[in-house]
Design a protein around this motif. Structure first.
Motif, PDB file in Angstrom:
ATOM      1  N   SER A  95     -35.605  90.003  16.429  1.00 24.81           N
ATOM      2  CA  SER A  95     -34.805  90.942  15.643  1.00 24.81           C
ATOM      3  C   SER A  95     -33.556  90.257  15.128  1.00 24.81           C
ATOM      4  O   SER A  95     -33.271  89.354  16.134  1.00 24.81           O
ATOM      5  CB  SER A  95     -34.525  92.184  16.206  1.00 24.81           C
ATOM      6  N   PHE A  96     -33.018  90.424  14.217  1.00 27.53           N
ATOM      7  CA  PHE A  96     -31.554  89.790  13.631  1.00 27.53           C
ATOM      8  C   PHE A  96     -30.648  90.865  13.803  1.00 27.53           C
ATOM      9  O   PHE A  96     -30.706  91.998  13.256  1.00 27.53           O
ATOM     10  CB  PHE A  96     -31.611  89.404  12.338  1.00 27.53           C
ATOM     11  N   GLU A  97     -29.455  90.720  14.706  1.00 32.32           N
ATOM     12  CA  GLU A  97     -28.486  91.832  14.826  1.00 32.32           C
ATOM     13  C   GLU A  97     -27.408  91.070  14.083  1.00 32.32           C
ATOM     14  O   GLU A  97     -26.872  89.857  14.369  1.00 32.32           O
ATOM     15  CB  GLU A  97     -28.389  91.780  16.326  1.00 32.32           C
ATOM     16  N   PRO A  98     -26.762  91.745  13.271  1.00 29.96           N
ATOM     17  CA  PRO A  98     -25.413  91.295  12.770  1.00 29.96           C
ATOM     18  C   PRO A  98     -24.322  91.157  13.599  1.00 29.96           C
ATOM     19  O   PRO A  98     -24.147  91.772  14.346  1.00 29.96           O
ATOM     20  CB  PRO A  98     -25.076  92.397  11.582  1.00 29.96           C
ATOM     21  N   VAL A  99     -23.560  90.004  13.244  1.00 27.85           N
ATOM     22  CA  VAL A  99     -22.481  89.745  14.097  1.00 27.85           C
ATOM     23  C   VAL A  99     -21.170  90.765  13.805  1.00 27.85           C
ATOM     24  O   VAL A  99     -20.835  91.333  14.678  1.00 27.85           O
ATOM     25  CB  VAL A  99     -21.911  88.358  13.620  1.00 27.85           C
ATOM     26  N   ASN A 100     -21.027  91.074  12.758  1.00 29.36           N
ATOM     27  CA  ASN A 100     -19.964  92.021  12.085  1.00 29.36           C
ATOM     28  C   ASN A 100     -20.982  93.330  11.802  1.00 29.36           C
ATOM     29  O   ASN A 100     -21.875  93.890  12.330  1.00 29.36           O
ATOM     30  CB  ASN A 100     -19.199  91.760  10.903  1.00 29.36           C
TER      31      ASN A 100
ATOM     32  N   GLY B 259     -23.196  95.779   9.534  1.00 24.31           N
ATOM     33  CA  GLY B 259     -24.425  95.567   8.720  1.00 24.31           C
ATOM     34  C   GLY B 259     -25.439  96.129   9.312  1.00 24.31           C
ATOM     35  O   GLY B 259     -25.509  96.770  10.444  1.00 24.31           O
ATOM     36  N   THR B 260     -26.732  96.033   8.623  1.00 20.74           N
ATOM     37  CA  THR B 260     -28.016  96.475   9.309  1.00 20.74           C
ATOM     38  C   THR B 260     -28.807  95.347   9.920  1.00 20.74           C
ATOM     39  O   THR B 260     -28.704  94.134   9.670  1.00 20.74           O
ATOM     40  CB  THR B 260     -28.695  96.961   8.048  1.00 20.74           C
ATOM     41  N   SER B 261     -29.503  95.810  10.849  1.00 26.93           N
ATOM     42  CA  SER B 261     -30.201  94.749  11.605  1.00 26.93           C
ATOM     43  C   SER B 261     -31.730  94.522  10.896  1.00 26.93           C
ATOM     44  O   SER B 261     -32.117  95.276   9.771  1.00 26.93           O
ATOM     45  CB  SER B 261     -30.517  95.314  12.874  1.00 26.93           C
ATOM     46  N   ALA B 262     -32.287  93.515  11.150  1.00 24.09           N
ATOM     47  CA  ALA B 262     -33.568  93.053  10.501  1.00 24.09           C
ATOM     48  C   ALA B 262     -34.657  92.904  11.806  1.00 24.09           C
ATOM     49  O   ALA B 262     -34.338  92.494  12.647  1.00 24.09           O
ATOM     50  CB  ALA B 262     -33.444  91.783   9.596  1.00 24.09           C
ATOM     51  N   GLU B 263     -35.948  93.177  11.372  1.00 28.48           N
ATOM     52  CA  GLU B 263     -36.867  93.171  12.152  1.00 28.48           C
ATOM     53  C   GLU B 263     -37.917  92.091  11.842  1.00 28.48           C
ATOM     54  O   GLU B 263     -38.279  91.871  10.573  1.00 28.48           O
ATOM     55  CB  GLU B 263     -37.618  94.533  12.351  1.00 28.48           C
ATOM     56  N   MET B 264     -38.301  91.283  12.653  1.00 25.41           N
ATOM     57  CA  MET B 264     -39.008  89.918  12.199  1.00 25.41           C
ATOM     58  C   MET B 264     -40.492  90.164  12.955  1.00 25.41           C
ATOM     59  O   MET B 264     -40.711  90.248  13.976  1.00 25.41           O
ATOM     60  CB  MET B 264     -38.571  88.713  12.827  1.00 25.41           C
ATOM     61  N   TYR B 265     -41.537  90.231  11.891  1.00 22.76           N
ATOM     62  CA  TYR B 265     -42.884  90.298  12.351  1.00 22.76           C
ATOM     63  C   TYR B 265     -43.504  88.831  11.999  1.00 22.76           C
ATOM     64  O   TYR B 265     -42.911  88.023  11.291  1.00 22.76           O
ATOM     65  CB  TYR B 265     -43.676  91.645  11.695  1.00 22.76           C
ATOM     66  N   ASN B 266     -44.762  88.609  12.319  1.00 26.55           N
ATOM     67  CA  ASN B 266     -45.408  87.419  11.926  1.00 26.55           C
ATOM     68  C   ASN B 266     -45.474  87.170  10.401  1.00 26.55           C
ATOM     69  O   ASN B 266     -45.703  85.949  10.009  1.00 26.55           O
ATOM     70  CB  ASN B 266     -46.722  87.301  12.467  1.00 26.55           C
ATOM     71  N   LEU B 267     -45.516  88.054   9.587  1.00 26.20           N
ATOM     72  CA  LEU B 267     -45.895  87.800   8.310  1.00 26.20           C
ATOM     73  C   LEU B 267     -44.747  88.207   7.347  1.00 26.20           C
ATOM     74  O   LEU B 267     -44.692  87.595   6.388  1.00 26.20           O
ATOM     75  CB  LEU B 267     -46.840  89.128   7.824  1.00 26.20           C
ATOM     76  N   PHE B 268     -43.619  88.995   7.826  1.00 23.08           N
ATOM     77  CA  PHE B 268     -42.355  89.259   6.939  1.00 23.08           C
ATOM     78  C   PHE B 268     -41.398  89.588   7.792  1.00 23.08           C
ATOM     79  O   PHE B 268     -41.495  90.046   9.097  1.00 23.08           O
ATOM     80  CB  PHE B 268     -42.833  90.381   5.899  1.00 23.08           C
ATOM     81  N   VAL B 269     -40.346  89.922   7.069  1.00 22.45           N
ATOM     82  CA  VAL B 269     -38.991  90.254   7.744  1.00 22.45           C
ATOM     83  C   VAL B 269     -38.475  91.741   7.101  1.00 22.45           C
ATOM     84  O   VAL B 269     -38.255  91.680   5.712  1.00 22.45           O
ATOM     85  CB  VAL B 269     -37.834  89.204   7.747  1.00 22.45           C
ATOM     86  N   ILE B 270     -38.320  92.645   7.811  1.00 24.51           N
ATOM     87  CA  ILE B 270     -37.890  93.693   7.303  1.00 24.51           C
ATOM     88  C   ILE B 270     -36.262  93.766   7.492  1.00 24.51           C
ATOM     89  O   ILE B 270     -35.657  93.952   8.222  1.00 24.51           O
ATOM     90  CB  ILE B 270     -38.367  95.001   7.985  1.00 24.51           C
TER      91      ILE B 270
END
Length: 150
Positions: A27-32, A34-45
């Motif tokens: 997962s990508f967590e914003p520094v400031n 924003g919304t976080s993003a989830e990473m799967y093997n096929l795509f990033v939400i």
């Protein structure tokens, strides 16, 4: 010889790879703010633009899974089976390198990357494949020794 211990190792490696294909790998967590993003093997939400294309992760595991499954049924061809174990190990290592590049190298800007549990599964599969290869080579030595005695 399909009931040997290396068959169990190969099957567990197959299960680990399939589970990794289906689960979130980071997962990508914003520094400031924003919304976080989830990473799967096929795509990033993600709501943001600029999410990395992670389809190579999916492609590598999509090749490793059937090869591992086919390797189970090649129990009469031990040399080929051992070579396929090495090929699968190299592909799992390639997945780990691609995962590191996708997560930390070209990730979403102004975010921090957090790996998930499923990212460990290809490493576990590599270990299981090494154990299976050791068992296959031990069987090969046993068969050679039995042929030499006759």
């Amino acid at each position: 010889m399909i009931q040997r211990k290396q068959t169990i190792y190969l099957f567990l490696a197959f299960v680990a790879i399939v589970c990794c294909l289906c689960m979130q790998v980071g997962s990508f967590e914003p520094v400031n703010m924003g919304t976080s993003a989830e990473m799967y093997n096929l795509f990033v939400i993600s709501d943001k633009d600029g999410a990395p294309a992670v389809w190579p992760l999916f492609t590598i595991l999509l090749v490793v899974a059937p090869v591992t499954l086919v390797t189970i049924f090649l129990f009469k061809k031990r040399k080929v089976q051992a070579r396929l174990c090495v090929v699968c190990q190299v592909l799992c290592l390639a997945w780990c390198i691609a995962y590191a590049v996708m997560g930390w190298g070209v990730g979403i800007e102004n975010t921090t990357f957090h790996p998930a549990f499923a990212a460990v599964l290809p490493v576990c599969a590599m270990i299981l494949l090494a154990l299976a290869r050791a068992g296959i080579l031990a069987d090969e030595r046993l068969v050679r020794a039995a042929d030499r005695i006759r």
